[in-house]
Write a protein that holds these residues in place. Structure first.
Motif, short mmCIF file in Angstrom:
data_model
loop_
_atom_site.label_atom_id
_atom_site.label_comp_id
_atom_site.label_asym_id
_atom_site.label_seq_id
_atom_site.Cartn_x
_atom_site.Cartn_y
_atom_site.Cartn_z
N THR A 118 0.88 -1.18 0.00
CA THR A 118 0.00 0.00 0.00
C THR A 118 0.90 1.22 0.00
O THR A 118 1.98 1.23 0.62
CB THR A 118 -0.95 0.03 1.22
N SER A 119 0.45 2.25 -0.70
CA SER A 119 1.32 3.40 -0.95
C SER A 119 1.43 4.32 0.28
O SER A 119 0.59 4.27 1.17
CB SER A 119 0.77 4.19 -2.14
N SER A 125 5.40 -1.15 -1.43
CA SER A 125 4.79 -0.53 -2.61
C SER A 125 5.82 0.26 -3.42
O SER A 125 6.71 0.89 -2.85
CB SER A 125 3.67 0.42 -2.15
N TYR A 139 5.14 -0.86 -10.35
CA TYR A 139 4.32 -0.25 -11.40
C TYR A 139 5.25 0.02 -12.57
O TYR A 139 6.38 0.48 -12.37
CB TYR A 139 3.69 1.07 -10.93
N SER A 191 -6.56 -10.73 -6.74
CA SER A 191 -6.79 -9.45 -6.07
C SER A 191 -7.64 -8.56 -6.95
O SER A 191 -7.48 -8.59 -8.18
CB SER A 191 -5.43 -8.76 -5.83
N GLY A 213 -8.28 -4.22 -3.70
CA GLY A 213 -9.08 -3.67 -2.61
C GLY A 213 -10.30 -2.91 -3.11
O GLY A 213 -10.75 -1.95 -2.48
N ASP A 221 -5.59 -11.54 -1.88
CA ASP A 221 -5.91 -10.41 -1.00
C ASP A 221 -7.29 -9.86 -1.30
O ASP A 221 -7.89 -10.10 -2.34
CB ASP A 221 -4.82 -9.32 -1.02
N ARG A 244 -10.08 -9.63 7.25
CA ARG A 244 -10.20 -8.84 8.48
C ARG A 244 -10.18 -9.70 9.73
O ARG A 244 -10.06 -9.20 10.84
CB ARG A 244 -11.54 -8.05 8.48
N LEU A 303 -2.71 -11.67 1.82
CA LEU A 303 -2.08 -10.38 2.05
C LEU A 303 -3.12 -9.44 2.65
O LEU A 303 -4.30 -9.50 2.28
CB LEU A 303 -1.55 -9.76 0.76
N GLY A 315 -4.14 -5.45 3.52
CA GLY A 315 -3.87 -4.05 3.14
C GLY A 315 -4.31 -3.06 4.19
O GLY A 315 -3.54 -2.64 5.06
N ILE A 360 -2.59 -0.53 7.56
CA ILE A 360 -2.49 0.94 7.57
C ILE A 360 -3.22 1.51 8.79
O ILE A 360 -2.77 2.48 9.40
CB ILE A 360 -3.10 1.57 6.29
#
Ligand SMILES: Cc1cc2nc3c(=O)[nH]c(=O)nc-3n(C[C@H](O)[C@H](O)[C@H](O)COP(=O)(O)O)c2cc1C
Ligand SMILES: CC(C)CC(=O)C(=O)O
Length: 325
Positions: A41-42, A69, A92, A212, A215, A245, A249, A266, A268, A272
């Motif tokens: 995640t960024s 990321s 990316y 995936s 998200g 992913d 939870r 995975l 995410g 965070i």
């Protein structure tokens, strides 16, 4: 995604010796304390001043794998030198291929163990909250001296403007050959949602697949990733590892994904949230909670080890329909 998990029931086995539960497993040959990984995640510094360094330290403390990321706040080198976590690097591919290639090579030099090519984002999805809030474009420290990612636009999402300016929408299957030519690391494809793409991924020789839907941040109306996991697993037929992913939870979610054939999940957003709440400690708490819940789910389902979790431990909607025919 949560409702898709809710539609899957667990079928426990009784009178199995569960006095010892072993959650340990491996992904690409790397040992982990549990089949749980940190999703890429960024911009972790938006959540906590220590950014990905705190996340990586939590991964090391929990002995799980972290995927950094491409659009991280801390550099590849900062994260690598902060701790001994096993790290993969998410990629990316930019229009400026040389920039992406340099990042891959820096990751390889700094001990990252695999490249995760995110393949579901030729463009950014329409994120209306980002448009309304005029989301800022990231200043990417990894790219300092290589490329400016500053996009000046007075309206809408600057994140979207950044992605349009940099991401290469022409990326396609033949480019896996290019990626192979610039790295010796294993290549995994993230964003597979169909068996057709899983088969293509194997044809071009990837080393793993991540089921995936990003998200649910890219295309509306794609399926919840848990609802397509099994068909991808069938298509892959054990030839490469399938990771998963989306919406994990609870320990029971991990258990369900493993029953349907994922080698690991995975996570995410929960990571965070933990990071934003309490930095490294918060991420560790999130992972420990997921591990504790998985351990209990395994005990109550009669599965002393990860390999004991099988397809027959869950009942999907399709199973219920078929049993009525
Ligand atoms: C804030 C945020 C940033 C993300 N950034 C990236 C990214 O940089 N690269 C990527 O491949 N996926 C990214 N993702 C997608 C995640 O890797 C993952 O697919 C998804 O979040 C999993 O679902 P979960 O959040 O329900 O666990 C991001 C997701 C979120 C929520
Ligand atoms: C900078 C973004 C493109 C990162 C991402 O993948 C996301 O926000 O979902």
């Amino acid at each position: 995604m949560w409702t898709a998990f809710c539609r899957i029931q667990i079928q426990p086995r009784i009178l199995v010796d569960v006095s010892k539960i072993d959650m340990s497993t491996t992904v690409l040959g790397y040992n982990m304390s549990a089949p749980i990984m940190i999703a890429p995640t960024s911009l972790h510094k938006l959540g906590h001043s220590e950014g990905e360094v705190a996340t990586a330290r939590a991964a090391a403390a929990c002995n799980i794998i972290m995927v950094l990321s491409f659009t991280s706040s801390c550099t590849v080198e900062e994260v690598a030198s902060s701790c001994n976590a096993i790290r993969f690097f998410q990629l990316y591919v930019y229009k400026r291929r040389d920039v992406s290639a340099q990042l891959v090579q820096r990751a390889e030099r700094n001990g990252y163990k695999a490249i995760i090519l995110t393949a579901d984002s030729p463009r950014l999805g329409r994120r209306e909250a980002d448009i309304k809030n005029r989301m800022i474009a990231p200043k990417l420290k990894n790219l300092e001296g290589l490329l400016s990612t500053e996009v000046v636009s007075d309206e809408g999402s600057n994140l979207e403007a950044y992605a349009s300016a940099t991401f290469d929408p022409s990326l396609c299957w033949k480019d896996i050959g290019w990626l192979r030519s610039i790295t010796k690391l294993p290549i995994l494809i993230k964003g597979v949602l169909t068996c057709e793409d899983a088969i293509k991924a194997m044809e071009v020789g990837v080393d793993g697949i991540i089921v995936s839907n990003h998200g649910a941040r890219q295309l509306d109306y794609v399926p919840a990733s848990i609802s397509v996991l099994e068909e991808v697993v069938h298509a892959v037929r054990g030839k490469v590892p399938v990771l998963f992913d989306g919406g994990v939870r609870r320990g029971t979610d991990t258990f369900k994904a493993l029953s349907l054939g994922a080698q690991a999940v995975l996570v995410g957003r929960p990571v965070i949230y933990g990071l934003a709440a309490k930095g490294e400690y918060g991420v560790k708490r999130v992972i420990d909670m997921l591990k504790d819940e998985l351990e209990l789910s395994m005990a109550l389902s009669g599965c002393p080890s990860v390999k004991d979790i099988t397809r027959s431990h869950v009942r999907t909607e399709r199973d219920r329909v078929q049993s009525m025919l």
